[in-house]
Design a protein around this motif. Structure first.
Motif, PDB file in Angstrom:
ATOM      1  N   ILE A   1      -1.949  17.247  -4.402  1.00  0.00           N
ATOM      2  CA  ILE A   1      -0.770  16.796  -4.030  1.00  0.00           C
ATOM      3  C   ILE A   1      -0.249  17.242  -2.706  1.00  0.00           C
ATOM      4  O   ILE A   1       0.023  15.986  -1.838  1.00  0.00           O
ATOM      5  N   VAL A   2      -1.065  18.358  -2.423  1.00  0.00           N
ATOM      6  CA  VAL A   2      -1.177  18.506  -0.615  1.00  0.00           C
ATOM      7  C   VAL A   2      -1.520  16.907   0.249  1.00  0.00           C
ATOM      8  O   VAL A   2      -0.856  16.130   1.379  1.00  0.00           O
ATOM      9  N   ILE A   3      -2.676  16.892   0.243  1.00  0.00           N
ATOM     10  CA  ILE A   3      -3.618  15.235   1.040  1.00  0.00           C
ATOM     11  C   ILE A   3      -2.584  14.078   0.016  1.00  0.00           C
ATOM     12  O   ILE A   3      -2.863  13.669   1.855  1.00  0.00           O
ATOM     13  N   SER A   4      -2.201  13.790  -0.412  1.00  0.00           N
ATOM     14  CA  SER A   4      -1.852  12.896  -1.078  1.00  0.00           C
ATOM     15  C   SER A   4       0.177  12.765  -0.081  1.00  0.00           C
ATOM     16  O   SER A   4      -0.022  11.482   0.736  1.00  0.00           O
ATOM     17  N   PHE A   5      -0.059  13.264   0.130  1.00  0.00           N
ATOM     18  CA  PHE A   5       1.844  13.849   0.742  1.00  0.00           C
ATOM     19  C   PHE A   5       1.671  13.873   2.125  1.00  0.00           C
ATOM     20  O   PHE A   5       2.267  13.025   2.718  1.00  0.00           O
ATOM     21  N   ILE A   6       0.217  14.469   2.874  1.00  0.00           N
ATOM     22  CA  ILE A   6      -0.021  14.313   3.931  1.00  0.00           C
ATOM     23  C   ILE A   6      -0.476  13.050   4.593  1.00  0.00           C
ATOM     24  O   ILE A   6       0.050  12.353   5.561  1.00  0.00           O
ATOM     25  N   GLY A  44       0.742  -1.242   0.201  1.00  0.00           N
ATOM     26  CA  GLY A  44       0.143   0.104   0.122  1.00  0.00           C
ATOM     27  C   GLY A  44       0.888   1.076   0.251  1.00  0.00           C
ATOM     28  O   GLY A  44       0.434   2.222  -1.083  1.00  0.00           O
ATOM     29  N   GLN A  45       2.239   1.091   0.389  1.00  0.00           N
ATOM     30  CA  GLN A  45       3.313   2.372   0.928  1.00  0.00           C
ATOM     31  C   GLN A  45       3.190   2.762  -0.739  1.00  0.00           C
ATOM     32  O   GLN A  45       3.415   3.753  -0.903  1.00  0.00           O
ATOM     33  N   ILE A  46       3.799   1.559  -1.404  1.00  0.00           N
ATOM     34  CA  ILE A  46       4.603   1.814  -2.651  1.00  0.00           C
ATOM     35  C   ILE A  46       2.994   2.492  -3.213  1.00  0.00           C
ATOM     36  O   ILE A  46       3.603   2.723  -4.234  1.00  0.00           O
ATOM     37  N   LEU A  47       2.295   1.469  -3.434  1.00  0.00           N
ATOM     38  CA  LEU A  47       0.856   2.121  -3.996  1.00  0.00           C
ATOM     39  C   LEU A  47       0.597   3.891  -4.116  1.00  0.00           C
ATOM     40  O   LEU A  47       0.706   4.980  -5.533  1.00  0.00           O
ATOM     41  N   CYS A  48       0.743   4.350  -3.049  1.00  0.00           N
ATOM     42  CA  CYS A  48       0.272   5.504  -2.185  1.00  0.00           C
ATOM     43  C   CYS A  48       1.651   6.587  -2.995  1.00  0.00           C
ATOM     44  O   CYS A  48       1.083   7.656  -3.293  1.00  0.00           O
ATOM     45  N   PHE A  49       2.941   5.958  -2.602  1.00  0.00           N
ATOM     46  CA  PHE A  49       4.154   6.541  -3.098  1.00  0.00           C
ATOM     47  C   PHE A  49       4.385   7.228  -4.867  1.00  0.00           C
ATOM     48  O   PHE A  49       4.280   7.774  -5.594  1.00  0.00           O
ATOM     49  N   ILE A  50       3.773   5.798  -5.154  1.00  0.00           N
ATOM     50  CA  ILE A  50       3.831   6.038  -7.146  1.00  0.00           C
ATOM     51  C   ILE A  50       2.184   6.984  -7.412  1.00  0.00           C
ATOM     52  O   ILE A  50       2.867   7.532  -8.126  1.00  0.00           O
ATOM     53  N   GLY A 106      -5.526   6.015 -10.387  1.00  0.00           N
ATOM     54  CA  GLY A 106      -5.738   4.580  -9.580  1.00  0.00           C
ATOM     55  C   GLY A 106      -4.830   3.739  -8.763  1.00  0.00           C
ATOM     56  O   GLY A 106      -5.481   3.651  -7.516  1.00  0.00           O
ATOM     57  N   SER A 107      -3.561   4.681  -9.038  1.00  0.00           N
ATOM     58  CA  SER A 107      -2.334   3.958  -7.506  1.00  0.00           C
ATOM     59  C   SER A 107      -2.808   3.680  -5.827  1.00  0.00           C
ATOM     60  O   SER A 107      -2.755   3.903  -5.303  1.00  0.00           O
ATOM     61  N   LEU A 108      -3.405   5.930  -6.023  1.00  0.00           N
ATOM     62  CA  LEU A 108      -3.550   5.959  -4.926  1.00  0.00           C
ATOM     63  C   LEU A 108      -4.873   5.549  -4.287  1.00  0.00           C
ATOM     64  O   LEU A 108      -4.903   5.466  -2.825  1.00  0.00           O
ATOM     65  N   LEU A 109      -6.149   5.680  -5.368  1.00  0.00           N
ATOM     66  CA  LEU A 109      -6.862   4.652  -4.614  1.00  0.00           C
ATOM     67  C   LEU A 109      -6.720   3.166  -4.393  1.00  0.00           C
ATOM     68  O   LEU A 109      -7.281   2.783  -2.813  1.00  0.00           O
ATOM     69  N   PHE A 110      -6.130   2.601  -4.838  1.00  0.00           N
ATOM     70  CA  PHE A 110      -5.408   0.929  -4.404  1.00  0.00           C
ATOM     71  C   PHE A 110      -5.163   0.491  -3.349  1.00  0.00           C
ATOM     72  O   PHE A 110      -5.122  -0.013  -2.902  1.00  0.00           O
ATOM     73  N   GLY A 111      -4.229   2.361  -3.372  1.00  0.00           N
ATOM     74  CA  GLY A 111      -3.106   1.949  -2.125  1.00  0.00           C
ATOM     75  C   GLY A 111      -3.784   2.331  -0.225  1.00  0.00           C
ATOM     76  O   GLY A 111      -3.448   2.113   0.315  1.00  0.00           O
ATOM     77  N   GLY A 112      -4.469   3.430  -1.118  1.00  0.00           N
ATOM     78  CA  GLY A 112      -5.759   3.316   0.434  1.00  0.00           C
ATOM     79  C   GLY A 112      -6.383   2.786   0.912  1.00  0.00           C
ATOM     80  O   GLY A 112      -6.712   2.235   2.138  1.00  0.00           O
ATOM     81  N   ILE A 113      -6.784   1.844  -0.188  1.00  0.00           N
ATOM     82  CA  ILE A 113      -7.787   0.409   0.357  1.00  0.00           C
ATOM     83  C   ILE A 113      -7.003  -0.636   0.804  1.00  0.00           C
ATOM     84  O   ILE A 113      -7.651  -0.666   1.670  1.00  0.00           O
TER      85      ILE A 113
END
Length: 247
Positions: free
Chosen positions: A88-93, A10-16, A172-179
């Motif tokens: 960008i700000v929300i995904s960074f936090i 999940g962390q890798i997907l969120c970083f991507i 899509g990467s942020l969504l799947f990583g967060g899930i």
């Protein structure tokens, strides 16, 4: 899949996804306009972005101009500026919270607190993915409708740029990583916590090694003398001459 494997994936997907959103915001390729005249020398490619426009000539020369006024942009690009920056700000936090609450970090000691912080970071990544998906879909729909319109000149018709596809992949990467991160449930707490007023059990006390100290004894409230005197005297029984009977 183990808990640590889920967290790492999940962390890798969120970083991507975070890197993809930043790239989508930076490169000026939201719309691409290709114009080729009768002679190939007059051909040029126009790139429209959120912050600048670039024109590439057929000779290989490129000229870029920064967007001085936001009012010159179309409505979809105006909204994309604000929404992409917010994403960008929300995904960074959210990405920072996922690293703070991960099993590999030592920022928090309790597993329940780590899991809660990790779930909060996953929720923020999901929100960032949804926010980043809105301007990308809006801009693509605007570009397609403008391309299919009969009022648009053939030399000014725009096509989807690389930023649109990068934005879809990043969202899509942020969504799947967060899930994936949100599925890391915190451990169950104790059924019988230490409520106020409940006293813990204290076992026998031990002194120095080799000596045993028994538990504390309490003195009785009354002293027993060893003789019992009834309050009411009872007469002794009288027996009859017949054996086994008494009067």
């Amino acid at each position: 899949m183990g808990r640590i494997a889920k967290e790492v994936s999940g962390q890798i997907l969120c970083f991507i996804g975070f890197v993809g959103i930043c790239v989508c915001c930076g490169i000026p390729m939201w719309r691409v306009t290709t114009y080729i005249g009768a002679n190939i020398v007059t051909g040029q490619i126009v790139w429209d972005g959120l912050w600048m426009n670039c024109v590439m000539q057929s000779t290989g020369q490129m000229q870029c101009k920064i967007q001085d006024s936001i009012m010159r942009l179309t409505q979809d690009l105006q909204a994309a500026r604000a929404l992409i920056v917010i994403a960008i700000v929300i995904s960074f936090i959210g990405m920072l919270l996922t690293f703070v609450g991960g099993q590999c970090s030592s920022c928090l000691k309790k597993e329940s607190s780590m899991a809660k912080v990790l779930i909060l970071g996953g929720i923020l990544c999901i929100v960032a993915g949804v926010i980043g998906l809105i301007p990308v879909c809006w801009s693509s729909a605007y570009t397609i409708s403008d391309f299919q319109s009969v009022l648009t000149i053939e030399t000014q018709k725009r096509e989807l740029g690389a930023s649109i596809y990068i934005g879809w992949a990043a969202s899509g990467s942020l969504l799947f990583g967060g899930i994936i991160l949100c599925t890391s449930c915190p451990p169950s707490e104790d059924v019988y916590p230490n409520y106020p007023g409940m006293y813990p059990y204290q076992g026998p006390m031990y002194g120095p090694p080799g000596s045993y100290m028994p538990a504390k004894t309490y003195a009785p409230s009354a002293v027993y003398t060893g003789a019992y005197v009834p309050n009411k005297p009872y007469p002794p029984p009288t027996y009859s001459p017949v054996p086994g009977q008494y009067i």
